[in-house]
Motif scaffolding. Structure first.
Motif, PDB file in Angstrom:
ATOM      1  N   ALA A   9       0.835  -1.201   0.000  1.00 22.22           N
ATOM      2  CA  ALA A   9       0.000   0.000   0.000  1.00 22.22           C
ATOM      3  C   ALA A   9       0.869   1.249   0.000  1.00 22.22           C
ATOM      4  N   ILE A  10       0.522   2.185  -0.868  1.00 27.36           N
ATOM      5  CA  ILE A  10       1.246   3.441  -0.986  1.00 27.36           C
ATOM      6  C   ILE A  10       0.247   4.568  -0.820  1.00 27.36           C
ATOM      7  N   ASP A  11       0.419   5.344   0.260  1.00 23.91           N
ATOM      8  CA  ASP A  11      -0.434   6.511   0.492  1.00 23.91           C
ATOM      9  C   ASP A  11      -0.055   7.605  -0.501  1.00 23.91           C
ATOM     10  N   CYS A  12      -1.057   8.331  -0.992  1.00 22.48           N
ATOM     11  CA  CYS A  12      -0.770   9.362  -1.988  1.00 22.48           C
ATOM     12  C   CYS A  12      -1.934  10.344  -2.099  1.00 22.48           C
ATOM     13  N   LEU A  18      -0.587   8.353  -9.768  1.00 19.57           N
ATOM     14  CA  LEU A  18       0.571   7.640  -9.255  1.00 19.57           C
ATOM     15  C   LEU A  18       0.585   6.199  -9.766  1.00 19.57           C
ATOM     16  N   ALA A  19      -0.570   5.581  -9.871  1.00 16.70           N
ATOM     17  CA  ALA A  19      -0.647   4.232 -10.439  1.00 16.70           C
ATOM     18  C   ALA A  19      -0.231   4.250 -11.911  1.00 16.70           C
ATOM     19  N   ARG A  20      -0.593   5.305 -12.643  1.00 16.66           N
ATOM     20  CA  ARG A  20      -0.159   5.417 -14.051  1.00 16.66           C
ATOM     21  C   ARG A  20       1.363   5.464 -14.137  1.00 16.66           C
ATOM     22  N   PHE A  21       1.994   6.236 -13.241  1.00 11.82           N
ATOM     23  CA  PHE A  21       3.456   6.295 -13.215  1.00 11.82           C
ATOM     24  C   PHE A  21       4.029   4.907 -12.967  1.00 11.82           C
ATOM     25  N   TRP A  22       3.563   4.218 -11.907  1.00 10.53           N
ATOM     26  CA  TRP A  22       4.106   2.915 -11.552  1.00 10.53           C
ATOM     27  C   TRP A  22       3.771   1.845 -12.584  1.00 10.53           C
ATOM     28  N   SER A  23       2.670   2.008 -13.293  1.00  9.28           N
ATOM     29  CA  SER A  23       2.357   1.104 -14.400  1.00  9.28           C
ATOM     30  C   SER A  23       3.422   1.251 -15.486  1.00  9.28           C
ATOM     31  N   GLY A  24       3.830   2.484 -15.760  1.00 12.11           N
ATOM     32  CA  GLY A  24       4.903   2.720 -16.718  1.00 12.11           C
ATOM     33  C   GLY A  24       6.235   2.180 -16.241  1.00 12.11           C
ATOM     34  N   VAL A  25       6.521   2.321 -14.945  1.00 16.74           N
ATOM     35  CA  VAL A  25       7.766   1.807 -14.373  1.00 16.74           C
ATOM     36  C   VAL A  25       7.843   0.298 -14.539  1.00 16.74           C
ATOM     37  N   THR A  26       6.782  -0.392 -14.166  1.00 19.61           N
ATOM     38  CA  THR A  26       6.785  -1.852 -14.123  1.00 19.61           C
ATOM     39  C   THR A  26       6.368  -2.516 -15.439  1.00 19.61           C
ATOM     40  N   GLY A  27       5.762  -1.732 -16.338  1.00 22.43           N
ATOM     41  CA  GLY A  27       5.255  -2.322 -17.571  1.00 22.43           C
ATOM     42  C   GLY A  27       4.044  -3.204 -17.342  1.00 22.43           C
ATOM     43  N   ARG A  28       3.398  -3.044 -16.206  1.00 24.55           N
ATOM     44  CA  ARG A  28       2.232  -3.862 -15.843  1.00 24.55           C
ATOM     45  C   ARG A  28       0.988  -2.991 -15.854  1.00 24.55           C
ATOM     46  N   PRO A  29      -0.175  -3.587 -16.118  1.00 25.57           N
ATOM     47  CA  PRO A  29      -1.400  -2.796 -16.243  1.00 25.57           C
ATOM     48  C   PRO A  29      -1.983  -2.374 -14.897  1.00 25.57           C
ATOM     49  N   MET A  30      -2.726  -1.297 -14.990  1.00 23.54           N
ATOM     50  CA  MET A  30      -3.560  -0.900 -13.856  1.00 23.54           C
ATOM     51  C   MET A  30      -4.808  -1.785 -13.874  1.00 23.54           C
ATOM     52  N   ASP A  31      -5.487  -1.834 -12.746  1.00 19.59           N
ATOM     53  CA  ASP A  31      -6.767  -2.539 -12.701  1.00 19.59           C
ATOM     54  C   ASP A  31      -7.682  -1.891 -13.740  1.00 19.59           C
ATOM     55  N   ASN A  54      -3.577   4.457  -2.333  1.00 20.12           N
ATOM     56  CA  ASN A  54      -4.695   4.877  -1.493  1.00 20.12           C
ATOM     57  C   ASN A  54      -4.611   6.380  -1.227  1.00 20.12           C
ATOM     58  N   ARG A  55      -5.688   7.102  -1.521  1.00 19.10           N
ATOM     59  CA  ARG A  55      -5.712   8.548  -1.283  1.00 19.10           C
ATOM     60  C   ARG A  55      -5.745   8.838   0.215  1.00 19.10           C
ATOM     61  N   ASP A 107       9.246   8.848  -6.795  1.00 17.39           N
ATOM     62  CA  ASP A 107       8.135   8.918  -7.730  1.00 17.39           C
ATOM     63  C   ASP A 107       7.562  10.341  -7.710  1.00 17.39           C
ATOM     64  N   PRO A 108       6.572  10.665  -8.546  1.00 17.16           N
ATOM     65  CA  PRO A 108       6.053  12.032  -8.612  1.00 17.16           C
ATOM     66  C   PRO A 108       5.481  12.579  -7.294  1.00 17.16           C
ATOM     67  N   GLU A 109       5.194  11.716  -6.327  1.00 16.13           N
ATOM     68  CA  GLU A 109       4.709  12.192  -5.034  1.00 16.13           C
ATOM     69  C   GLU A 109       5.792  12.132  -3.959  1.00 16.13           C
ATOM     70  N   GLY A 110       7.022  11.855  -4.350  1.00 12.76           N
ATOM     71  CA  GLY A 110       8.140  11.908  -3.420  1.00 12.76           C
ATOM     72  C   GLY A 110       8.473  10.623  -2.705  1.00 12.76           C
ATOM     73  N   ASN A 111       7.837   9.517  -3.057  1.00 10.62           N
ATOM     74  CA  ASN A 111       8.146   8.227  -2.435  1.00 10.62           C
ATOM     75  C   ASN A 111       9.438   7.679  -3.026  1.00 10.62           C
TER      76      ASN A 111
END
Length: 127
Positions: A9-12, A18-31, A54-55, A107-111
């Protein structure tokens, strides 16, 4: 009996972006049900737990106590450049002249997260 890790879980502030960014990082799809403005989103990793965003109302204020370490398929330095192009920020350089070490990005939110040497990086310095 044991517990199985379901997600990381990543608070944001903006779960979808943020999921779009990490989807690009990992090459894996979002839900496929995730939409802009959602309070929760996920990146569906190939193996292991999902990345769950999680917001939360508060902003990040200090260094992460838990972070992701990435082992790229390409070279570490190529991956660092790719991730910077995706929107990551460079935090710290722990790369050594002998090729060992890692780079710390955010990442774009500083994590913060680390980019480790790839298998090919490791093989080339072992020989």
């Amino acid at each position: 009996m044991v517990s199985v890790v379901q997600n990381v879980a990543i608070d944001c502030a903006d779960p979808y972006e943020l999921a779009r960014f990490w989807s690009g990082v990992t090459g894996r799809p979002m839900d496929p049900e995730d939409r802009p403005g959602a309070h929760e989103t996920q990146v569906l990793l190939a193996d292991g737990p999902v990345l769950y965003f999680n917001r939360v109302p508060e902003a990040k204020t200090s260094k992460n106590r838990l972070h992701l370490c990435l082992r790229p398929e390409t070279s570490r330095d190529e991956e660092v450049r790719r991730l910077l192009d995706l929107g990551a920020a460079f935090v710290a350089d722990h790369r050594n002249a002998d090729g060992s070490g890692w780079a710390v990005l955010a990442d774009p939110e500083g994590n913060e997260f680390c980019v480790l040497r790839s298998a090919s990086d490791r093989a080339s310095t072992a020989s």
